[in-house]
Design a protein around this motif. Structure first.
Motif, mmCIF file in Angstrom:
data_model
loop_
_atom_site.group_PDB
_atom_site.id
_atom_site.type_symbol
_atom_site.label_atom_id
_atom_site.label_comp_id
_atom_site.label_asym_id
_atom_site.label_seq_id
_atom_site.Cartn_x
_atom_site.Cartn_y
_atom_site.Cartn_z
ATOM 1 N N ARG A 146 -6.499 1.390 -3.762
ATOM 2 C CA ARG A 146 -6.709 0.024 -4.238
ATOM 3 C C ARG A 146 -8.087 -0.129 -4.875
ATOM 4 N NH1 ARG A 146 -4.164 -4.704 -2.751
ATOM 5 N NH2 ARG A 146 -5.761 -5.485 -4.184
ATOM 6 N N GLY B 70 -2.531 4.778 0.215
ATOM 7 C CA GLY B 70 -2.289 3.640 -0.662
ATOM 8 C C GLY B 70 -3.411 2.632 -0.629
ATOM 9 N N ALA C 14 0.828 -1.202 0.000
ATOM 10 C CA ALA C 14 0.000 0.000 0.000
ATOM 11 C C ALA C 14 0.868 1.259 0.000
ATOM 12 C CB ALA C 14 -0.923 0.001 1.216
ATOM 13 N N LEU C 15 1.972 1.221 0.740
ATOM 14 C CA LEU C 15 2.898 2.355 0.781
ATOM 15 C C LEU C 15 3.459 2.635 -0.607
ATOM 16 C CD1 LEU C 15 4.553 4.389 2.521
ATOM 17 C CD2 LEU C 15 6.242 2.556 2.825
ATOM 18 N N TRP C 16 3.910 1.588 -1.294
ATOM 19 C CA TRP C 16 4.445 1.772 -2.631
ATOM 20 C C TRP C 16 3.359 2.214 -3.604
ATOM 21 C CZ3 TRP C 16 8.392 3.119 -5.174
ATOM 22 C CH2 TRP C 16 8.475 2.916 -6.544
ATOM 23 N N ASN C 17 2.161 1.693 -3.447
ATOM 24 C CA ASN C 17 1.042 2.087 -4.298
ATOM 25 C C ASN C 17 0.802 3.590 -4.208
ATOM 26 O OD1 ASN C 17 -1.133 1.504 -6.059
ATOM 27 N ND2 ASN C 17 -2.569 1.386 -4.364
ATOM 28 N N ALA C 18 0.840 4.116 -2.989
ATOM 29 C CA ALA C 18 0.648 5.554 -2.801
ATOM 30 C C ALA C 18 1.797 6.346 -3.419
ATOM 31 C CB ALA C 18 0.532 5.881 -1.312
ATOM 32 N N TYR C 19 3.024 5.908 -3.170
ATOM 33 C CA TYR C 19 4.177 6.657 -3.671
ATOM 34 C C TYR C 19 4.211 6.664 -5.199
ATOM 35 C CZ TYR C 19 8.924 8.283 -4.413
ATOM 36 O OH TYR C 19 10.021 8.990 -4.834
ATOM 37 N N TRP C 20 3.975 5.488 -5.797
ATOM 38 C CA TRP C 20 4.046 5.441 -7.257
ATOM 39 C C TRP C 20 2.940 6.267 -7.891
ATOM 40 C CZ3 TRP C 20 7.514 4.584 -10.711
ATOM 41 C CH2 TRP C 20 7.136 4.473 -12.047
#
Length: 304
Positions: free
Chosen positions: A301, A297, A158-164
């Motif tokens: 989803r 993040g 979820a962290l990477w989803n937000a950052y990307w």
């Protein structure tokens, strides 16, 4: 025309509850709701019920995060093969990844294959292996406060989803160095090393956070992060980091110690600075931004 994201991101930490709801306008996430509430340790479920009253009046379709040192997330890469053989190959990969002697029957296995067109016909993707007990505990907590999660996601993903979604896709360059994301909560630190949406090199949770730093365990915390970097280098060949982005409620506390151990610049990432606002967006204290990274993040989803 607005198209609502059908999920609300709910990040339940050891000391705070974070809720984020987003809508999309012309492909951009727009902030619709945001709340942060303190969670009392001696009555965690009771405090969560009070904090979630507003959420339950509008929706029970939520995405929740899960963090544990026993969560395994790793990339896979196989030659093209029929789906039945692929499922067997992924299961074998999962069995070889399990930590601490857990039998396969005690684990939940999930995986996602990336589009073949991007990978020259090879089958690449991500594998997640999570103890059933960890998932059951998270679902039990959700049920106790009246929530029905549509998704239980790994917090690091979820962290990477937000950052990307908010930053990475805007600055992506072919062959660029990897980014290290460090989300520091009170009791847990999420680590992500990645180069692109399909290039997650390491996802790991540490059972050390801001409380450990305050208790004088800074050296242990730094050692765990450096060991994780060394592991990523040995397994993926990553050599350099272009940046270290910190988030979480204890990011400012951990920034200086981490910079002392890193050659790449260490900055605190505030995802609220990249989220779009309009006249319907709530007035949110910008200082809360680093605390909301995982919840954002999760809100991004989509249920499958």
């Amino acid at each position: 025309r607005l198209v609502a994201v059908p999920l609300v991101g709910v990040d339940i930490g050891s000391s705070a509850l974070k809720i984020v709801e987003l809508e999309r306008r012309e492909g951009r996430p727009v902030l619709r709701r945001c709340a942060v509430a303190k969670v009392e340790r001696d009555d965690r479920a009771g405090g969560l019920r009070l904090a979630l009253d507003e959420l339950r009046r509008t929706t029970d379709r939520v995405a929740m995060g899960l963090a544990s040192p026993e969560v395994i997330v790793k990339p896979f890469d196989f030659p093209a093969m029929p789906r039945k053989e692929l499922v067997s190959a992924i299961r074998l990969e999962a069995e070889q990844s399990i930590l601490n002697g857990h039998p396969m029957g005690e684990m939940v296995v999930d995986w996602h294959a990336f589009p073949l067109i991007k990978h020259g016909g090879r089958i690449e993707g991500l594998l997640a292996v999570v103890p059933k007990s960890a998932v059951a505990a998270r679902l039990k907590l959700a049920k106790s406060v009246g929530l029905k999660p549509v998704i239980v996601d790994v917090e690091g993903l979820a962290l990477w989803n937000a950052y990307w979604a908010l930053v990475g896709s805007r600055v992506a360059e072919s062959g660029r160095d990897a980014v290290l994301l460090v989300n520091v909560g009170a009791a847990t630190t999420n680590l992500v090393i990645a180069k692109g949406p399909d290039q997650l090199l390491l996802v790991r949770d540490l059972r050390l956070g801001g409380q450990a730093l305050g208790d004088g365990r800074q050296a242990e915390w730094l050692s765990e992060i450096l060991d994780s970097l060394a592991y990523a280098r040995s397994k993926t060949g990553v050599r350099a980091l272009s940046a270290v982005q910190m988030s979480g409620g204890c990011a400012s506390q951990a920034g200086a110690p981490l910079q002392s151990a890193m050659s790449a610049p260490v900055t605190v990432w505030n995802p609220l600075e990249q989220l779009s606002r309009d006249e319907r967006s709530p007035d949110v204290d910008q200082a809360l931004g680093p605390l909301l990274a995982v919840a954002i993040g999760l809100a991004l989803r989509q249920p499958s």
